[in-house]
Design an enzyme around this catalytic site. Structure first.
Site, mmCIF file in Angstrom:
data_model
loop_
_atom_site.group_PDB
_atom_site.id
_atom_site.type_symbol
_atom_site.label_atom_id
_atom_site.label_comp_id
_atom_site.label_asym_id
_atom_site.label_seq_id
_atom_site.Cartn_x
_atom_site.Cartn_y
_atom_site.Cartn_z
ATOM 1 C CE LYS A 1 -3.906 1.883 -0.239
ATOM 2 N NZ LYS A 1 -4.938 1.509 -1.227
ATOM 3 C CD GLU B 1 -1.771 -2.094 -17.018
ATOM 4 O OE1 GLU B 1 -1.546 -1.126 -16.282
ATOM 5 O OE2 GLU B 1 -0.960 -2.495 -17.875
ATOM 6 C CB SER C 1 -3.345 -0.911 -3.608
ATOM 7 O OG SER C 1 -4.489 -0.120 -3.381
ATOM 8 C CB SER C 2 -2.049 4.644 -4.937
ATOM 9 O OG SER C 2 -1.018 4.269 -5.798
ATOM 10 N N GLY D 1 -1.743 -6.611 -18.566
ATOM 11 C CA GLY D 1 -2.008 -7.804 -17.761
ATOM 12 C C GLY D 1 -1.942 -7.475 -16.287
#
EC number: 3.5.2.15
Length: 341
Positions: free
Chosen positions: A144, A273, A212-213, A330
């Protein structure tokens, strides 16, 4: 190295802590928690405060050295849930081990830069060394990472610094990519000396990165998951990157490994994505040109539906935005399964 157990429970809202009671009913104490990894029902974008709420209610209830990693966005059939990574009681071997840690806090102007990547590489390398495993045994590094807000951009300008981008949404991608480059260096996919070059231009990717941001933190929370060579292992992790958002073959290949072992799938971790080329294989897609819905939301729904349908489980961790986390278009993929001993 901490042998671990993995348990997951549904949540009714980002502030739902009822899984803590269920965890205790299953015989575990909160002191056993290494990490709480969850999917919350926000938009997964800069202003997704479901992640902030979840972090705020969980962090006071878990050990100070544990980490929280909440990914916003449960589009499509994805179901909100939390997954606990727990120290195995008595350090009994399970077949999986994990280690968690934090980088230092980043100054706003460092977010998305090679300095962030260097710090991630250093911390992740240290965790792998502490675990006593080889990079080949590592199946996933879950991170994170922070992002830029309007306030942070003002701070950067006031200090006469230059931000990596002035677009807060793009800063999420830049932070994810820098984190992924750091992971690639830590697991030996690139040399540490190549970090500045890799961050400065797209193209580097790690098969083991899941980043993950979020606006709820200023450092990076890091979880390393590895297989051990313990005899009679009960928990197993297998991984391989998905080539694109339609790559059912990679998912099925990992499921087949579990099936051959007579295993039951415990959890799936995937990145997704929208292919930046504008195509999925030979077909044009419109995920990147939709003015109403961000492409990361489209990607989570598409890949989440694909994986959920194949494994017959909607409580899976599918995170949008896979910059540097698997091949372009991917995403990284890790499946954990359990066998009887």
């Amino acid at each position: 190295m901490a042998p671990i157990e993995i348990l997951k429970f549904p949540i009714s809202s980002p502030g739902d802590i009822s899984p803590l009671k269920k965890l205790q009913d299953a015989g575990y104490d909160p002191s056993n928690i290494l990490a709480v990894v969850g999917k919350t029902e926000g938009n997964g974008c800069v202003n997704d405060f479901s992640r902030t709420l979840a972090s705020a209610v969980w962090e006071p209830r878990i050990p100070s050295d544990a980490v929280t990693i909440f990914s916003g966005g449960t589009e499509g059939v994805l179901s909100p849930h939390v997954t606990f990574f727990l120290r195995s009681p008595g350090d009994k071997e399970t077949g999986l081990s994990a280690a968690v840690g934090h980088t230092r806090r980043f100054e706003p102007h460092e977010i998305g830069t090679d300095e962030q990547a260097q710090q991630v590489a250093t911390t992740t390398s240290s965790l792998i060394e502490q675990m006593g495993v080889t990079p080949d045994q590592v199946h996933m590094v879950l991170i994170k990472c922070p992002l830029l807000t309007s306030e942070k951009l003002e701070t950067i300008r006031a200090l006469g610094r230059v931000p990596v981008t002035t677009d807060t949404y793009e800063s999420m991608a830049r932070s994810r990519y820098a984190s992924a480059v750091g992971i690639a260096a830590a697991v030996g996919e690139i040399q540490h000396t190549r970090i500045p070059e890799a961050v400065s231009k797209a193209g580097t990717w790690s098969a083991k990165a899941s980043c993950s941001s979020g606006a709820e933190l200023e450092d990076c929370h890091i979880l390393v998951l590895a297989s051990t060579s313990a005899q009679g292992s009960r928990l197993h992790a297998v991984s391989r990157p998905m080539a694109d958002a339609m790559d059912a073959a990679s998912i099925l290949a990992l499921m087949e490994l579990a099936k051959k072992d007579g295993g039951k799938i415990v959890q799936v971790f995937a990145k997704a994505e929208a292919d930046p080329s504008g195509h999925v294989r030979e077909w044009r897609h419109t995920m990147n040109t939709d003015s109403d819905i961000h492409s990361t939301r489209h990607a989570r729904a598409a890949v989440g539906g694909l994986i959920a349908g194949l494994v017959s489980d909607a409580e899976i961790y599918v995170s949008g935005g896979a910059e540097g986390q698997g091949p372009s278009g991917g995403g990284s993929l890790c499946l954990v399964y359990e066998t009887s001993i």
